[in-house]
Design a protein around this motif. Structure first.
Motif, PDB file in Angstrom:
ATOM      1  N   UNK A 108      40.695  47.299  46.781  1.00 24.83           N
ATOM      2  CA  UNK A 108      41.928  45.629  45.524  1.00 24.83           C
ATOM      3  C   UNK A 108      41.561  45.793  44.184  1.00 24.83           C
ATOM      4  N   UNK A 109      43.651  46.148  44.813  1.00 26.03           N
ATOM      5  CA  UNK A 109      44.143  46.252  42.845  1.00 26.03           C
ATOM      6  C   UNK A 109      45.245  45.336  43.266  1.00 26.03           C
ATOM      7  N   UNK A 110      44.729  44.823  42.367  1.00 26.73           N
ATOM      8  CA  UNK A 110      45.473  43.100  42.310  1.00 26.73           C
ATOM      9  C   UNK A 110      45.021  43.038  40.304  1.00 26.73           C
ATOM     10  N   UNK A 111      46.409  42.828  39.677  1.00 23.03           N
ATOM     11  CA  UNK A 111      45.944  42.393  38.428  1.00 23.03           C
ATOM     12  C   UNK A 111      46.264  40.730  37.655  1.00 23.03           C
ATOM     13  N   UNK A 112      45.479  40.156  37.788  1.00 25.94           N
ATOM     14  CA  UNK A 112      45.919  38.374  36.913  1.00 25.94           C
ATOM     15  C   UNK A 112      45.081  38.294  35.965  1.00 25.94           C
ATOM     16  N   UNK A 113      45.705  38.214  34.495  1.00 22.75           N
ATOM     17  CA  UNK A 113      45.062  38.513  32.945  1.00 22.75           C
ATOM     18  C   UNK A 113      43.862  37.299  32.973  1.00 22.75           C
ATOM     19  N   UNK A 114      44.582  35.853  33.949  1.00 18.52           N
ATOM     20  CA  UNK A 114      44.070  34.882  34.170  1.00 18.52           C
ATOM     21  C   UNK A 114      42.634  35.006  34.884  1.00 18.52           C
TER      22      UNK A 114
END
Length: 368
Positions: A108-114
């Motif tokens: 898994x390599x997704x960045x979502x600040x929220x």
């Protein structure tokens, strides 16, 4: 009513357990929000978040750039992969792959600040829960001989808390394997159950002393009867408020069915009937009576604390209701609003029954 010195130990232990119970409810609530928003992988590693103690807030913190310093263990997203810094270093103008290693726990390599901060707050509350539980353990261990069951129960809570921390790591490393998430949630409810049992046992000892002291207060029976009547009144008002809230929720469900679940909710409040205004205004009446209950129950063991919590919960519900009204019913607020409603309803019923028992016991134990 401040406790006499002989019950100070029990008084302080009750306070620690109350804090533990509140934090446990918050952990369960935060976990439900994590699941609702899909934020479970907001932090791809554990216990840190992208290798940082304080989570990142923008994509530049988790991407490679020239002339940028990275600490050992810090993570970046590079070429749709998670990479971990092998050592602390300052980057030059070219990416050097030998200074990085692939993160092999998952892909898994997704960045979502929220999502990152929702998951981080969930972990933070869980960590805070350990503080009052640890302090409670120290308190209880000093009385092991006189209260062995309390000691065994708090040991079980500590073990479950450690297990929950380990399960949290397993869940993240497994990229949210369904059955592991379920076990993680069940563990939280077991902790809540154990704390509830321990709290009720400790409270029984404390209230025994407090009831004896209360008997010397002139007019205590009249005060208890007044508190009982206000609890009953609050229960009736809360019942009406629940019906009003259900009607508003049904109108929202109709809009969701006709317009869609994931569409923007701009303008939804304007399409609701006047029932939402009645529901909102009715909350002010409930807050007023709950404040009155808190005032008149002062000095009554067990009841004043319940009244205070009920007042705080109603204030929070009103604030959340205002947020939903003025910000077009954000999805994240709806489950919290419902959870608070269930808590307040439980406390009102529990308080009414407890006050009735106190009146009954006072009458039966009074000399002819």
């Amino acid at each position: 009513m401040y406790p006499p010195p002989s019950t100070l130990w029990t008084f302080l232990l009750r306070r620690l357990l109350q804090i533990s119970l509140v934090l446990t409810f918050l952990v369960i609530t935060a976990g439900s929000i994590v699941r609702m928003t899909g934020s479970g992988m907001g932090c791809p590693d554990w216990p840190k978040c992208f290798g940082l103690v304080i989570p990142p807030t923008q994509i530049s913190q988790v991407t490679w750039n020239s002339n940028k310093f990275f600490n050992k263990g810090q993570m970046i997203i590079y070429d749709n992969k998670l990479l971990v810094a092998k050592e602390s270093f300052l980057t030059d103008n070219n990416f050097v792959s030998s200074k990085w290693k692939n993160y092999d726990r998952h892909d898994y390599s997704i960045f979502n600040p929220i999502h990152t901060w929702i998951e981080y707050i969930n972990r933070l509350i869980g960590a805070l829960l350990g503080v009052p539980i640890l302090l409670s353990s120290i308190f209880i261990f000093f009385r092991f001989r006189s209260h062995p069951r309390w000691s065994l129960t708090i040991i079980a809570v500590l073990l479950m808390l450690c297990l929950e921390a380990w399960l949290g790591k397993v869940v993240v490393d497994g990229n949210l394997i369904p059955h592991q998430i379920t076990i993680h949630l069940v563990g939280a409810f077991i902790i809540l159950g154990l704390l509830a049992l321990l709290y009720r046992s400790v409270s029984s000892e404390w209230e025994t002393h407090a009831f004896l002291a209360e008997r010397k207060i002139h007019g205590i029976l009249d005060t208890r009867q007044k508190v009982y009547r206000v609890f009953i009144l609050l229960g009736l008002l809360m019942g009406i408020q629940i019906v009003l809230g259900t009607q508003v929720r049904e109108e929202v469900d109709v809009l969701m069915k006709s317009l869609g679940v994931n569409v923007s909710r701009d303008g939804w409040v304007d399409q609701l009937s006047s029932m939402v205004l009645v529901h909102r205004s009715f909350s002010l009446l409930i807050i007023a009576f709950s404040y009155y209950l808190m005032r008149i129950s002062k000095g009554l063991a067990g009841l004043h604390f319940r009244a205070g919590i009920i007042f705080i919960v109603f204030i929070l519900q009103a604030l959340l209701g205002a947020l939903m009204f003025y910000f077009d019913i954000p999805k994240i607020i709806q489950p919290i609003h419902i959870i608070l409603s269930s808590i307040s309803w439980f406390l009102i019923i529990d308080g009414a029954f407890k006050s009735w028992l106190m009146i009954r016991d006072f009458k039966f134990s009074s000399p002819d």
